[in-house]
Design an enzyme around this catalytic site. Structure first.
Site, PDB file in Angstrom:
ATOM      1  N   ASP A  55       0.858  -1.169   0.000  1.00 30.36           N
ATOM      2  CA  ASP A  55       0.000   0.000   0.000  1.00 30.36           C
ATOM      3  C   ASP A  55       0.902   1.230   0.000  1.00 30.36           C
ATOM      4  OD1 ASP A  55      -2.497   1.501   0.466  1.00 30.36           O
ATOM      5  OD2 ASP A  55      -3.210  -0.380   1.321  1.00 30.36           O
ATOM      6  N   ASP A  78      -3.197   4.657  -2.288  1.00 21.48           N
ATOM      7  CA  ASP A  78      -4.297   5.205  -1.507  1.00 21.48           C
ATOM      8  C   ASP A  78      -4.761   6.562  -2.057  1.00 21.48           C
ATOM      9  OD1 ASP A  78      -5.777   4.757   1.028  1.00 21.48           O
ATOM     10  OD2 ASP A  78      -4.867   6.661   1.594  1.00 21.48           O
ATOM     11  N   GLU A 109      -6.338   3.828  -5.938  1.00 22.03           N
ATOM     12  CA  GLU A 109      -7.662   3.972  -5.325  1.00 22.03           C
ATOM     13  C   GLU A 109      -8.165   5.373  -5.687  1.00 22.03           C
ATOM     14  OE1 GLU A 109      -9.920   3.903  -1.013  1.00 22.03           O
ATOM     15  OE2 GLU A 109      -8.082   5.028  -1.315  1.00 22.03           O
ATOM     16  N   HIS A 167     -10.916  -3.548   3.000  1.00 22.93           N
ATOM     17  CA  HIS A 167     -10.910  -3.193   4.417  1.00 22.93           C
ATOM     18  C   HIS A 167     -11.802  -1.986   4.724  1.00 22.93           C
ATOM     19  CE1 HIS A 167      -8.192  -0.598   2.359  1.00 22.93           C
ATOM     20  NE2 HIS A 167      -8.156   0.220   3.393  1.00 22.93           N
ATOM     21  N   ASP A 168     -12.370  -1.354   3.708  1.00 25.59           N
ATOM     22  CA  ASP A 168     -13.243  -0.193   3.923  1.00 25.59           C
ATOM     23  C   ASP A 168     -14.715  -0.506   3.679  1.00 25.59           C
ATOM     24  OD1 ASP A 168     -11.039   1.516   4.397  1.00 25.59           O
ATOM     25  OD2 ASP A 168     -10.827   1.963   2.256  1.00 25.59           O
TER      26      ASP A 168
HETATM   27  C1  GLC Z   1      -8.338   4.970   1.823  1.00 24.18           C
HETATM   28  C2  GLC Z   1      -8.088   3.766   2.676  1.00 24.18           C
HETATM   29  C3  GLC Z   1      -8.782   3.966   3.982  1.00 24.18           C
HETATM   30  C4  GLC Z   1      -8.202   5.181   4.646  1.00 24.18           C
HETATM   31  C5  GLC Z   1      -8.235   6.411   3.741  1.00 24.18           C
HETATM   32  C6  GLC Z   1      -7.325   7.474   4.232  1.00 24.18           C
HETATM   33  O1  GLC Z   1      -9.664   5.140   1.499  1.00 24.18           O
HETATM   34  O2  GLC Z   1      -8.464   2.604   2.016  1.00 24.18           O
HETATM   35  O3  GLC Z   1      -8.710   2.841   4.807  1.00 24.18           O
HETATM   36  O4  GLC Z   1      -8.895   5.467   5.820  1.00 24.18           O
HETATM   37  O5  GLC Z   1      -7.826   6.123   2.432  1.00 24.18           O
HETATM   38  O6  GLC Z   1      -5.987   7.100   4.047  1.00 24.18           O
END
Ligand code: GLC
Ligand code: CA
Length: 559
Positions: free
Chosen positions: A97, A198, A255, A329-330
């Site tokens: 990540d 991320d 992401e 995980h979200d």
């Molecule tokens: C992304 C991650 C999440 C995190 C956010 C801030 O969405 O997947 O878990 O809280 O970014 O880094």
């Protein structure tokens, strides 16, 4: 021409909840090492590890205080090297990540940045003057409240799109970009095989920083969509690609909340020299409410879900590559969200969802526990949740603004909260599901005596072996990677049916999303010599779909 990452299947490991090796209740890298053979057995090609860098852990590692050190809870750099080696010895690749939209407020850069306006690191972050004693803009953070935090030392506000312990880096500063690229290069030298980036479409902010016009008076939603896809995002990613990514045989996935297919083609188009894939969120936001965002118990209709997924299948074909996911995980557990987690239908509907997704074009991502049909959790006491998003939003929506009643918020958390995905991996019918000998950092789902890896591995009919078969089919049939997608019967509220075609071959995927037995003209949709590739029921009448029944056929089409 397909390349390796287009044929790959990714298994996501959330290390904090995967396996604890030393009894402190926190999963760790030695724990990951114990289960490389399990991931191998499933058939995945790539492991994506959520952040394991040094972090004060305000947002479970997404607040990094040192990019080149491992969080002691997880182990050491030597442990990570052991994980990389074990992956490679087993023919797996390791994707890390990468969290570079923001750091922790405890990162050395930020500590220096807030000492004075003259400090060389001040401009590493986004500082602004207030407006008549108020924050510089009206933007709302993803986790509630303003994105601006006042700092008396420098008499300015700094920007944080997430918690106030996650200040956003100032990517306009070339020194920031250089530091990030150097750090990435260092990781590539350690032998990693990819990056999951991320919220990477947030790195360039709107210019100038002005109010978010979409925020109405009482909206409790965030300004992420307004801030995303800023004017320099592509320039920065192309520079990253030139300076780092293209020099290694990496897999990259960004992401990217709030992207359209057109945006995605810019980030990940085959000829763009940026990223290889993005994670889009359209199918994860169908239930959202205009005022409270995800904190609702709305259910998505099947036609809406089909439309969202199909739009991406069609728009990206030949231009960019989809990532395919139901879970991470979200997100809450998919069997509880789009399937049915009651004992009678849990296995059937988990398999149905798996087949529905894995027969699409793109690279599938499986989140730990999805392959055994782990479900959402309901903690009796709100204090048992650990997620900073849940805690902050509860405070704001229930306690401060009374937008939701405690009961409404509890139901929303049980449906959409991130801790649904973060409960410890269920390995065995043993204390704490075999995750730890100590006290787990987040409660284990009480259904572990029934739902666990041991039980799945012993049952030849399990969800695990269904996933294993889907992965194997993808390796055996190029049409699953390359075939062109077409949705059938978009308005059917109960059945998801689509085809993939390649040359004279056709795949037909059909899934019943309900607990009813239905009749549909499936046979009429098949070509000649149909062969059943996979199903979650013994073969019977082709046009009868039993509760949550799913099938994929391969046939020949002429014409
Ligand atoms: C992304 C991650 C999440 C995190 C956010 C801030 O969405 O997947 O878990 O809280 O970014 O880094
Ligand atoms: Ca541990």
């Amino acid at each position: 021409m397909t390349v390796w990452w287009q044929k790959a299947v990714v298994y996501q490991v959330y290390p904090r909840s995967f396996q604890d090796s030393n009894g402190d209740g926190i999963g760790d890298l030695q724990g990951v090492l114990q289960h490389i053979d399990y991931i191998k057995k499933l058939g995945a090609d790539v492991v994506w590890l959520n952040p394991v860098y040094r972090s004060p852990n305000d947002d479970n590692g997404y607040d990094i205080s040192d990019y080149q050190q491992i969080q002691p809870d997880f182990g050491t750099l030597a442990d990570l090297r052991a994980v990389i080696d074990a992956c490679h010895q087993n023919g797996l690749r390791l994707m890390m990540d990468l969290v570079v939209n923001h750091t922790s407020d405890e990162h050395d850069w930020f500590v220096a940045s807030r000492t004075s306006r003259e400090d060389p690191f001040h401009d590493f972050y986004i500082w602004r003057e207030g407006r008549n004693g108020n924050p510089p803009t009206n933007w709302r953070s993803e986790f509630g409240g303003s994105v601006w935090q006042y700092d008396p030392q420098v008499d300015q506000y700094y920007l944080h799109m997430f918690t106030k312990k996650q200040p956003d880096l100032n990517w306009r500063n070339p020194k920031v970009r250089q530091k990030v690229f150097d750090m990435m290069d260092w990781w590539c030298q350690q032998g990693i095989d990819g990056f999951r980036m991320d919220v990477i479409n947030l790195i360039s902010k709107p210019e100038p920083l002005t109010d978010d016009p979409h925020l109405t008076q009482d909206a409790r939603t965030s300004s992420l969509g307004y801030v995303a896809n800023g004017p320099h995002a592509h320039e920065y990613l192309q520079a990253m690609n030139q300076q780092v990514l293209r020099r290694y045989p990496l897999m990259t996935v960004g992401e990217t909340p709030d992207v359209t297919p057109d945006d995605a083609i810019k980030y990940a188009g085959f000829d763009r020299g940026e990223l290889q894939m993005v994670f889009q969120f359209e199918h994860m936001q169908l239930e959202n409410d205009p005022v409270v965002g995800k904190w609702t118990t709305n259910r998505a209709s099947l036609p809406a879900l089909k439309a969202a997924l199909s739009r991406w299948q069609t728009a990206l074909d030949g231009k960019a590559w989809n990532s395919l996911y139901w879970n991470n995980h979200d997100q809450p557990r998919v069997v509880s969200r789009f399937g049915n987690d009651l004992a009678e239908y849990r296995e059937l509907s988990a398999k149905m969802l798996a087949n529905t997704l894995h027969m699409m074009q793109g690279t599938p991502y499986i989140y730990q526990g999805e392959e055994i049909g782990m479900t959402n959790v309901a903690f009796a006491d709100i204090r048992n949740y650990r997620d900073v998003e849940i805690k902050n939003t509860y405070r704001e929506l229930v306690e401060e603004t009374k937008t939701l009643t405690p009961a409404q918020m509890k139901a929303a958390i049980e449906y959409r909260g991130r801790d649904n995905a973060r409960t410890p991996m269920q390995w065995r019918d043993a204390p704490n599901a075999g995750f730890t000998t100590g006290t787990p950092w987040l409660g284990v789902n009480p259904n572990y005596p029934q739902i666990n890896v041991d039980a799945a591995l012993m049952d030849p009919n399990s969800i695990f072996y269904f996933y294993q078969r889907l992965i194997q089919l993808r390796k055996d049939y190029p049409i699953i990677t390359d075939g062109h997608y077409a949705l059938l019967d978009p308005d059917d509220e109960a059945v998801f049916m689509y085809t993939r075609t390649l040359g004279d071959q056709q795949l037909l995927m059909v899934s019943n999303f309900t607990d009813q037995t239905l009749q549909r003209p499936v046979a009429a949709r098949l070509g000649t010599q149909p062969e059943g590739l996979i199903s979650n029921y013994p073969a019977a009448d082709v046009d009868t779909l039993r509760p949550y029944e799913t099938r994929t056929y391969l046939s020949t089409v002429v014409g």
